[in-house]
Design an enzyme around this catalytic site. Sequence first.
Site, short mmCIF file in Angstrom:
data_model
loop_
_atom_site.label_atom_id
_atom_site.label_comp_id
_atom_site.label_asym_id
_atom_site.label_seq_id
_atom_site.Cartn_x
_atom_site.Cartn_y
_atom_site.Cartn_z
N ALA A 85 0.93 -0.97 0.07
CA ALA A 85 -0.07 0.14 0.04
C ALA A 85 0.99 1.18 0.09
O ALA A 85 1.95 1.13 0.55
CB ALA A 85 -0.91 0.01 1.26
N GLY B 122 0.65 -4.94 0.78
CA GLY B 122 -0.32 -4.94 -0.13
C GLY B 122 0.01 -5.47 -1.20
O GLY B 122 -1.08 -6.47 -2.12
N GLU C 150 -0.59 -9.28 -0.88
CA GLU C 150 -1.88 -9.73 -0.68
C GLU C 150 -2.85 -9.67 -1.96
O GLU C 150 -3.61 -10.21 -2.04
CB GLU C 150 -2.40 -8.32 0.55
CG GLU C 150 -1.96 -8.86 1.88
CD GLU C 150 -2.01 -7.51 2.68
OE1 GLU C 150 -1.78 -6.36 2.47
OE2 GLU C 150 -2.69 -7.64 3.90
N GLU D 165 4.49 -5.08 7.32
CA GLU D 165 3.78 -4.10 7.94
C GLU D 165 4.31 -3.69 9.42
O GLU D 165 4.03 -2.53 9.91
CB GLU D 165 2.12 -4.32 8.10
CG GLU D 165 1.47 -4.26 6.63
CD GLU D 165 1.70 -5.54 5.80
OE1 GLU D 165 2.31 -6.59 6.19
OE2 GLU D 165 0.89 -5.48 4.65
N1 CAA Z 1 4.67 3.13 -0.69
C1 CAA Z 1 5.06 4.26 -1.13
N2 CAA Z 1 6.15 4.39 -2.00
C2 CAA Z 1 7.14 3.48 -1.86
C3 CAA Z 1 6.68 2.03 -1.50
C4 CAA Z 1 5.39 1.97 -0.74
N3 CAA Z 1 4.83 0.84 -0.34
N4 CAA Z 1 7.64 1.35 -1.63
C5 CAA Z 1 8.57 1.78 -2.45
N5 CAA Z 1 8.10 3.19 -2.55
C6 CAA Z 1 8.99 4.02 -3.25
C7 CAA Z 1 10.15 4.64 -2.38
O1 CAA Z 1 9.54 5.61 -1.58
C8 CAA Z 1 11.08 5.25 -3.58
O2 CAA Z 1 10.53 6.57 -4.11
P1 CAA Z 1 11.54 7.87 -3.83
O3 CAA Z 1 12.36 7.46 -5.08
O4 CAA Z 1 10.71 8.82 -4.26
O5 CAA Z 1 12.22 7.97 -2.65
C9 CAA Z 1 10.65 4.31 -4.56
O6 CAA Z 1 9.74 3.77 -4.43
C10 CAA Z 1 12.06 3.40 -5.00
O7 CAA Z 1 12.00 2.75 -3.61
P2 CAA Z 1 13.46 2.57 -2.62
O8 CAA Z 1 14.25 3.61 -3.07
O9 CAA Z 1 12.95 2.12 -1.19
O10 CAA Z 1 13.81 1.14 -3.48
P3 CAA Z 1 14.72 0.09 -2.89
O11 CAA Z 1 15.15 -0.87 -4.06
O12 CAA Z 1 15.91 0.75 -2.00
O13 CAA Z 1 14.11 -0.85 -1.74
C11 CAA Z 1 11.92 -2.03 -1.15
C12 CAA Z 1 12.82 -1.61 -2.30
C13 CAA Z 1 12.68 -2.73 -0.13
C14 CAA Z 1 10.89 -2.58 -1.78
C15 CAA Z 1 11.55 -0.66 -0.10
O14 CAA Z 1 11.13 0.36 -1.38
C16 CAA Z 1 10.52 -0.72 0.82
O15 CAA Z 1 10.81 -1.44 1.98
N6 CAA Z 1 9.09 -0.51 0.59
C17 CAA Z 1 8.09 -0.68 1.25
C18 CAA Z 1 7.68 -1.90 1.72
C19 CAA Z 1 6.58 -2.01 2.49
O16 CAA Z 1 6.69 -1.55 3.86
N7 CAA Z 1 5.51 -2.30 2.43
C20 CAA Z 1 4.16 -2.35 2.98
C21 CAA Z 1 3.47 -1.15 2.97
S1 CAA Z 1 1.98 -1.13 4.20
C22 CAA Z 1 0.97 -2.09 3.45
O17 CAA Z 1 1.08 -2.63 2.29
C23 CAA Z 1 -0.34 -2.41 4.28
C24 CAA Z 1 -1.25 -3.31 4.07
O18 CAA Z 1 -1.28 -4.42 4.49
C25 CAA Z 1 -2.08 -3.11 2.79
#
Ligand code: CAA
Length: 260
Positions: free
Chosen positions: A66, A111, A114, A134
């Site tokens: 998400a 998500g 999911e 999460e």
């Molecule tokens: N939401 C918004 N933006 C996101 C995102 C997310 N879930 N995941 C990645 N991005 C964005 C980053 O902010 C970044 O944007 P900027 O260039 O503007 O900074 C871009 O995508 C590239 O990401 P990274 O620079 O972080 O890429 P990376 O290769 O270094 O890392 C990753 C990749 C490990 C997937 C890392 O991006 C990450 O940990 N993302 C979040 C994963 C996460 O926590 N997901 C769960 C979200 S909560 C949820 O989903 C609730 C639910 O149950 C529905």
Amino acid sequence: MSYETILVEQKGAVTLITLNRPQALNALNTQVLADMIDAFGKFQADPSQLCAVVTGAGDKAFAAGADIKEMADKSGAEFYSQDFFSGWTNQLVKMVRKPWIAAVNGFALGGGCEVAMMSDFIIASEKAKFGQPEIKLGVAPGMGGSQRLTRAVGKSKAMDMCLTGRMMDAAEAERAGLVSRVVPADQLMEEAMKAAEAIAAMPPLAAMMNKELVDMAFETTLDTGLIMERRMFQVLTATEDKTEGMKAFVEKRPGVWKGR
Ligand code: CAA
């Protein structure tokens, strides 16, 4: 029809939907949900479309979850009053009675994992990574992770994934039964489309009822499920496609389906 956050293409009888926010690793915001509901509604309503494939744009992610940036400043009252995330299950999953496959090309986190688990089955590239991270954000899965992952891989691994927030690679996901097949990254879309085309070539009512029956196994007792299975089998025997399917077998030729 063009969308802000997804691409939709019809390839014969297969609808290909691509989550298309690669700059945000295809993070799922409110607009993605609205676009997906609209696209899946059209897929469901179009008799020429018999199977769908969902994948992510770019070579890095199916969807990294998400959209955290959209959620960061929202209040608890807003999440609750909007019943945030409910549309994914209550509208999208419940509306789609035709089969669809998730083709996971990279990160499927939160998500993203999911949504993949909402599909009927997952085909993963060797580079796919799954996780429910999460907890690291101070929350818990909100689109079905705690429930669908547990049903897919069992309590121990689901607990491990949700409590440590670690990722599992494609090989582990296949061993755990989360994905049906793992394929080389450069063959993912070819393999997913081939599987979708094979399903689209089946008698459509039988495809929908097979899907409904397997889904029912997660919702009901064995006794009720077995009764439903026999009833659906019996209902299918009343279709023209059953007459054609059995006749075609005896005559050693492919069946020609009418969807009735
Ligand atoms: N939401 C918004 N933006 C996101 C995102 C997310 N879930 N995941 C990645 N991005 C964005 C980053 O902010 C970044 O944007 P900027 O260039 O503007 O900074 C871009 O995508 C590239 O990401 P990274 O620079 O972080 O890429 P990376 O290769 O270094 O890392 C990753 C990749 C490990 C997937 C890392 O991006 C990450 O940990 N993302 C979040 C994963 C996460 O926590 N997901 C769960 C979200 S909560 C949820 O989903 C609730 C639910 O149950 C529905």
